[in-house]
Motif scaffolding. Structure first.
Motif, mmCIF file in Angstrom:
data_model
loop_
_atom_site.group_PDB
_atom_site.id
_atom_site.type_symbol
_atom_site.label_atom_id
_atom_site.label_comp_id
_atom_site.label_asym_id
_atom_site.label_seq_id
_atom_site.Cartn_x
_atom_site.Cartn_y
_atom_site.Cartn_z
ATOM 1 N N ARG A 1 -0.278 -7.800 -13.950
ATOM 2 C CA ARG A 1 0.010 -7.570 -15.376
ATOM 3 C C ARG A 1 -1.069 -6.683 -16.005
ATOM 4 O O ARG A 1 -0.769 -5.754 -16.750
ATOM 5 N N TYR B 1 -0.561 -3.129 -14.825
ATOM 6 C CA TYR B 1 0.608 -2.572 -15.520
ATOM 7 C C TYR B 1 0.241 -2.145 -16.945
ATOM 8 O O TYR B 1 0.588 -1.046 -17.378
ATOM 9 N N GLY C 1 6.127 -11.151 -10.855
ATOM 10 C CA GLY C 1 5.931 -10.205 -11.943
ATOM 11 C C GLY C 1 6.298 -8.799 -11.504
ATOM 12 O O GLY C 1 5.999 -8.399 -10.382
ATOM 13 N N THR D 1 -0.618 -12.326 -9.981
ATOM 14 C CA THR D 1 0.197 -11.974 -11.143
ATOM 15 C C THR D 1 -0.656 -11.497 -12.314
ATOM 16 O O THR D 1 -0.300 -10.530 -12.986
ATOM 17 N N PHE E 1 6.621 -5.871 -18.110
ATOM 18 C CA PHE E 1 6.213 -6.735 -17.012
ATOM 19 C C PHE E 1 6.785 -8.129 -17.244
ATOM 20 O O PHE E 1 6.596 -8.717 -18.304
ATOM 21 N N HIS E 2 7.532 -8.631 -16.234
ATOM 22 C CA HIS E 2 8.199 -9.922 -16.384
ATOM 23 C C HIS E 2 8.523 -10.501 -15.007
ATOM 24 O O HIS E 2 8.474 -9.801 -13.995
#
Length: 133
Positions: A91, A94, A115, A87, A107-108
């Motif tokens: 992130r 991203y 993610g 993750t 990003f979530h």
């Protein structure tokens, strides 16, 4: 499968950006001026890339400048999706891709992924970064 993106004079800047964002290495750059029997390229476009290639842990990516292009291309109807196992790495990837571009979906965490995020990079290319559960 490999990704091949076409540009209108931005291929060199794009491959440099992607090498950094995708933690890859540029393996090949060739301008129209360097090839035998080039197409009828305008003199002010001979420095454009006929071919550029990079390899990264995420993908192989190739770029070129369309010597006949009159405007930058529109990248619609698709997205390049990158899978990450970690993750934190997803992130970071991203954020590198979105830097200077457009955030489409921050990003979530989602119901399918630890993610996920969507963006358009500074060249207008759409990306999705995913880290499955």
């Amino acid at each position: 499968m490999a990704i091949y993106l076409l540009f209108a004079g931005q291929a060199r800047a794009a491959i440099t950006f992607y090498a950094d964002a995708l933690e890859g290495e540029v393996e090949n750059l060739l301008t129209y001026a360097e090839i035998p029997d080039p197409p009828p390229v305008a003199a002010n476009r001979m420095h454009w890339l006929m071919h550029g290639q990079l390899r990264s842990p995420f993908t192989e990516l190739m770029v070129a400048d369309n010597w006949a292009a009159s405007a930058p291309p529109r990248y619609d109807g698709f997205a390049i999706e990158v899978e990450c196992d970690d993750t934190r790495a997803a992130r970071a990837l991203y954020l590198r891709l979105a830097n200077g571009g457009e955030v489409l979906d921050p990003f979530h965490e989602t119901f399918w992924a630890r993610g996920f995020g969507k963006c358009r990079d500074r060249f207008g290319v759409p990306w999705m970064v995913n880290c499955d559960r």
